[in-house]
Design an enzyme around this catalytic site. Structure first.
Site, PDB file in Angstrom:
ATOM      1  N   ASP A 155      11.872 -23.032   7.285  1.00 53.16           N
ATOM      2  CA  ASP A 155      11.698 -23.524   7.415  1.00 53.16           C
ATOM      3  C   ASP A 155      11.836 -25.441   7.158  1.00 53.16           C
ATOM      4  OD1 ASP A 155       9.329 -25.437   6.626  1.00 53.16           O
ATOM      5  OD2 ASP A 155       8.076 -24.423   6.039  1.00 53.16           O
ATOM      6  N   TRP A 214       8.930 -27.116  13.436  1.00 51.02           N
ATOM      7  CA  TRP A 214       7.782 -28.392  13.881  1.00 51.02           C
ATOM      8  C   TRP A 214       7.646 -28.778  14.913  1.00 51.02           C
ATOM      9  CZ3 TRP A 214       9.294 -30.367   8.554  1.00 51.02           C
ATOM     10  CH2 TRP A 214       9.138 -30.006   7.499  1.00 51.02           C
ATOM     11  N   GLY A 215       8.249 -28.417  16.059  1.00 47.37           N
ATOM     12  CA  GLY A 215       8.575 -29.197  17.018  1.00 47.37           C
ATOM     13  C   GLY A 215       9.326 -30.617  17.217  1.00 47.37           C
ATOM     14  N   ALA A 217      12.943 -32.766  16.350  1.00 48.40           N
ATOM     15  CA  ALA A 217      13.995 -32.671  17.174  1.00 48.40           C
ATOM     16  C   ALA A 217      14.271 -32.396  18.355  1.00 48.40           C
ATOM     17  CB  ALA A 217      15.345 -32.178  16.156  1.00 48.40           C
ATOM     18  N   ASP A 235       1.206 -28.043  10.364  1.00 49.47           N
ATOM     19  CA  ASP A 235       0.262 -26.610  10.299  1.00 49.47           C
ATOM     20  C   ASP A 235      -0.849 -26.603  10.690  1.00 49.47           C
ATOM     21  OD1 ASP A 235       2.561 -26.276   8.476  1.00 49.47           O
ATOM     22  OD2 ASP A 235       2.440 -26.608   6.529  1.00 49.47           O
TER      23      ASP A 235
END
Ligand code: GAL
Length: 447
Positions: A155, A214-215, A217, A235
């Site tokens: 994460d 989470w997409g 960078a 999420d």
């Protein structure tokens, strides 16, 4: 367009993809994860029950093999062993340690997954792995006990200031302040994920590595040399559209997938987040769309609904057990995701709409050409798959045999188009072959 021979070479053509030698990560991962339904309310019993249910419900035989522990498994107070520095499992949730869960899971022929974070703390505030990558990779590896594979979901919370990125890219708010041509593979985010990649590589076992960035960078641009899959968005939440706090309904995610589907191939998968099939108050049609599209996108199929009640929820079990859709997701020869061939909803191609993403999708598998028709509207509509609009079918023929992947039935031979009524928020899933059942265009691929 790759030739069939090229596709069959598979691994050899994927110079930069992180495909492990034993094939781990070549296809989208399949399994179960605790977060979507249980959040922090986990215990040894949850995972052991899930492992048994995966077997008893026939899901293991369909390919669901990972039993994945998400956040909140370690001891929040003690964090690490004072002498060894190793992460300490929560003794109330896991009285016999993670090792015992691994043993039970492995004894059923399944694989164990664990969770950590490329920051000081996980999103739930438990100890993270930043600065402890070697030790934690070795600990996870050790807990795996035997030679079965493992999964690490990694994460992205609680990144200390010294690791902040120079520029920022967050897909939900796509302000991008990086100079043109900036290589996001040199960002600190990429570096944080690569340190763990290197540590995992040094273990004498294969670990399926799922980046949960989470997409941010632009992970899709460097993810395939770093992990087997990478999260592409915030999420997921069991709702059709919209957003609640930081969690998103299905349509905004499919919208992003409409634009970025093409980063997926063997060994390198966009992860559109774990399945919410069976959760919240999604309708049966919404559950069907969710599963069909995640299969079509070749996203990991990680179930997030309780399994101990699943036998009683037969329509949900049937959706998760649809072998034809799973076969598309796990196809051994064609690695690309399905792609939109028409946006629908009176919109030009490649435009973003978080309520009404692309509605007309096409993909390919060893069985034939597959068309997925998504009804984003709140009422039933007739949708038409016009063969002349579908790239691999354009050249026409003597008529195509259309097969329903939901019912397993052949629907007949059609010359110019196939039309059907699609209920509100449902997705039709079709296999199209030549009239004699042969593949209409084996050389075609979306990429
Ligand atoms: C989020 C992640 C979720 C879940 C959660 C745990 O960052 O996207 O899938 O793992 O953390 O706290």
């Amino acid at each position: 367009m790759a030739s069939l021979a090229g596709r069959l070479l598979g691994l050899a053509s994927l110079a930069s993809a992180f495909v492990s030698r034993d094939g781990t990560g070549r296809l989208p991962a399949m399994g179960w994860n605790s977060w979507n339904e249980y959040e922090c309310n986990i215990s040894e019993g949850v995972f052991i029950t899930v492992a048994r249910q995966l077997v008893d419900l026939g899901l293991k035989d369909l390919g669901y093999e990972y039993v994945n522990i998400d956040d909140c498994w370690s001891d929040k107070e003690l964090r690490r062993d004072a002498t060894t520095g190793e992460l300490i499992p929560d003794a109330e949730k896991f009285p016999r340690g993670i090792v015992k869960v691994a043993e039970e899971v492995h004894s059923l022929g399944l694989k164990l997954g664990i969770y950590s974070d490329a920051g000081t703390d996980t999103c739930g505030g438990y100890a993270g792995s930043l600065g402890y990558e070697e030790l934690d990779a070795a600990t996870f590896s050790k807990w795996g006990i035997d030679s079965e594979g493992q999964d690490l979901k990694y994460d992205n919370c609680n990144v200390p200031p010294e690791w902040a990125d120079e520029y920022e890219y967050i897909p939900e708010e796509p302000a991008n302040n990086a100079p043109p041509g900036y290589d996001w593979g040199t960002s600190n985010t990429a570096k944080r994920y690569r340190v763990m990649h290197d540590a995992l590589q040094r273990q004498n076992r294969t670990i399926q590595y799922s980046l949960c960035a989470w997409g941010h960078a632009h992970v899709e641009r460097w993810g395939n040399s770093t992990g087997h899959s990478w999260r592409m968005w915030g999420d997921i939440f069991p709702a059709w559209k919209g957003k609640e706090k930081w969690s998103w309904g299905l349509m905004p995610i499919v919208n992003q997938a409409s634009l970025l589907w093409n980063y997926t191939d063997f060994g390198s998968h966009n992860d559109w987040d774990m399945l919410e099939v069976g959760n919240g108050d999604l309708t049966i049609e919404e559950n069907r769309s969710h599963f069909a599209l995640w299969c079509a996108l070749k996203s990991a199929l990680i179930v997030g609904t309780p399994l101990d009640t699943l036998a009683l929820r037969k329509p949900i079990l049937d959706i998760l057990s649809n072998k034809e859709l799973i076969d598309f997701n796990q196809d051994p020869v064609y690695g690309a995701s399905a792609m939109p061939y028409k946006w629908g909803n009176d919109r030009p191609a490649n435009t973003s709409d978080r309520d009404h993403p692309a509605a007309f999708w096409v993909g390919t598998s060893v069985k034939g050409i597959h068309v997925f028709l998504l009804n984003t509207r709140d009422t039933a509509v007739n949708m038409r798959a016009v063969f002349a609009e579908i790239p691999p079918l354009k050249s026409g023929g003597k008529g195509y045999l259309v097969h329903d992947m939901w019912t397993g039935e052949d629907l007949g031979i059609f010359r110019k188009y196939f039309e059907l009524e699609v209920k509100a928020h449902d997705t039709a899933a079709l296999t199209i072959t030549k009239a004699d059942g042969k593949h209409p265009n084996p050389r075609w691929s979306p990429k």
